[in-house]
Design a protein around this motif. Structure first.
Motif, PDB file in Angstrom:
ATOM      1  N   ASN A  82      85.722  38.983  18.104  1.00 36.98           N
ATOM      2  CA  ASN A  82      87.104  39.002  18.583  1.00 36.98           C
ATOM      3  C   ASN A  82      87.690  37.596  18.517  1.00 36.98           C
ATOM      4  N   LEU A  83      88.993  37.546  18.322  1.00 40.87           N
ATOM      5  CA  LEU A  83      89.735  36.312  18.524  1.00 40.87           C
ATOM      6  C   LEU A  83      90.506  36.477  19.819  1.00 40.87           C
ATOM      7  N   ASN A 129      95.658  38.477  24.928  1.00 39.86           N
ATOM      8  CA  ASN A 129      95.346  39.379  23.813  1.00 39.86           C
ATOM      9  C   ASN A 129      93.921  39.172  23.337  1.00 39.86           C
ATOM     10  N   ARG A 130      93.366  40.236  22.801  1.00 37.86           N
ATOM     11  CA  ARG A 130      92.075  40.186  22.120  1.00 37.86           C
ATOM     12  C   ARG A 130      92.270  40.849  20.765  1.00 37.86           C
ATOM     13  N   LEU A 133      92.132  35.860   8.946  1.00 40.59           N
ATOM     14  CA  LEU A 133      93.472  35.367   9.233  1.00 40.59           C
ATOM     15  C   LEU A 133      94.137  36.297  10.231  1.00 40.59           C
ATOM     16  N   LEU A 134      94.734  35.704  11.263  1.00 40.32           N
ATOM     17  CA  LEU A 134      95.513  36.477  12.230  1.00 40.32           C
ATOM     18  C   LEU A 134      96.970  36.500  11.783  1.00 40.32           C
ATOM     19  N   THR A 135      97.467  37.681  11.447  1.00 41.72           N
ATOM     20  CA  THR A 135      98.871  37.852  11.076  1.00 41.72           C
ATOM     21  C   THR A 135      99.389  39.155  11.675  1.00 41.72           C
ATOM     22  N   ASN A 136     100.589  39.083  12.251  1.00 36.27           N
ATOM     23  CA  ASN A 136     101.243  40.269  12.827  1.00 36.27           C
ATOM     24  C   ASN A 136     100.330  41.020  13.792  1.00 36.27           C
ATOM     25  N   GLY A 137      99.584  40.279  14.577  1.00 38.49           N
ATOM     26  CA  GLY A 137      98.737  40.892  15.595  1.00 38.49           C
ATOM     27  C   GLY A 137      97.472  41.522  15.079  1.00 38.49           C
TER      28      GLY A 137
END
Length: 276
Positions: free
Chosen positions: A105-106, A118-119, A151-155
């Protein structure tokens, strides 16, 4: 050869090589009061030092992990600032949020609220490790055991790059549209095109990767080594492998011009000054 000419030659060579003879000098250490600290991050805006404490085994989903806050003199401001993680590791800050990797998880922490907001899970993740944030909000996360960069994009946390040549990739650093990824080598990756090139070899397994105030790379090997890279010249500034003292995910505090190093099983953060 006449002695005076020999002395001149030795002096010239000494001047040339002394430019690459960096070393580190200890400034302070916390003492063994932390709990398996894996990563440190200096926030120049708040003058805080965040420390990710695994507090257990690096792969255990035990809920023991937490983030500490240190003052810039090494004293502990808040031991358990945010709890509720498993094995937190790499960290990055963007837009008031602290992003922390946690196995698969991030984690997103609202800094002002001091709470997890958020996770972001990844079904493909095996061992999420370092985190790097671009100025445009792109959040990258390495997965060194899976050979991937997420990559984290748009949740959503998804795979951005992967391949056998990314196995062992851990330390990440972003700058001017480039992502630098460290393993046995340092790769420079163009974020728009994903084109890549190797800019340094012989790195022996990079954990933390950062740059100092001069724009030179400094990086650690988890087993206990710290290196300085200047103009293609690699200097080993520290080696504690014989003592089995780890040097995990370091951070260079540019506002302080100091190098922050977590010692993992030794349960300390040590602060060094780099001398040129």
């Amino acid at each position: 050869m006449k002695p005076k000419y020999l002395l001149i030659i030795l002096f010239v060579f000494g001047q040339i090589f002394s430019g690459y003879a960096q070393k580190i000098v200890e400034v302070w250490r916390t003492g063994p009061t932390l709990k398996t600290p894996e990563s440190v991050l200096f926030d120049a805006n708040s003058q805080r030092i965040y420390v990710a404490n695994i507090n257990g085994a690096p792969t255990d989903k035990d809920g023991n992990g937490f983030i500490s806050i240190l003052n810039t003199d090494g004293s502990i401001q808040t031991e358990k600032w945010v709890e509720g993680m498993n094995a937190p590791k790499g960290m990055a800050i963007y837009n008031g949020k602290l992003y922390v990797s946690d196995i698969d998880n991030l984690i997103e922490i609202d800094i002002a609220k001091a709470e997890i907001t958020n996770r972001y899970p990844s079904a493909e993740a095996i061992f999420l490790n370092d985190v790097a944030a671009c100025k445009n909000g792109m959040i990258f996360v390495s997965d060194n055991r899976a050979g991937r960069i997420h990559l984290l994009t748009n949740g959503t946390l998804s795979v951005w790059l992967e391949g056998d040549d990314y196995l062992g990739t851990n330390g990440l650093y972003t700058e001017n549209g480039k992502l630098y990824a460290g393993s046995e080598v340092i790769k420079e990756i163009d974020i728009k095109t994903k084109g890549e090139k190797i800019i340094q070899t012989g790195c022996q397994g990079i954990d933390g990767l950062d740059k100092d105030e001069h724009g030179n790379f400094v990086f650690s090997n988890w087993v206990g080594r710290i290196f300085y890279l200047k103009e293609g010249n690699l200097t080993k500034m520290w080696d504690s492998t014989a003592e089995k003292l780890n040097t995990a995910d370091l951070d260079y505090a540019k506002g302080l011009n100091l190098l922050l190093v977590p010692t993992f099983y030794n349960n300390q953060v040590v602060d060094y000054r780099i001398e040129q």
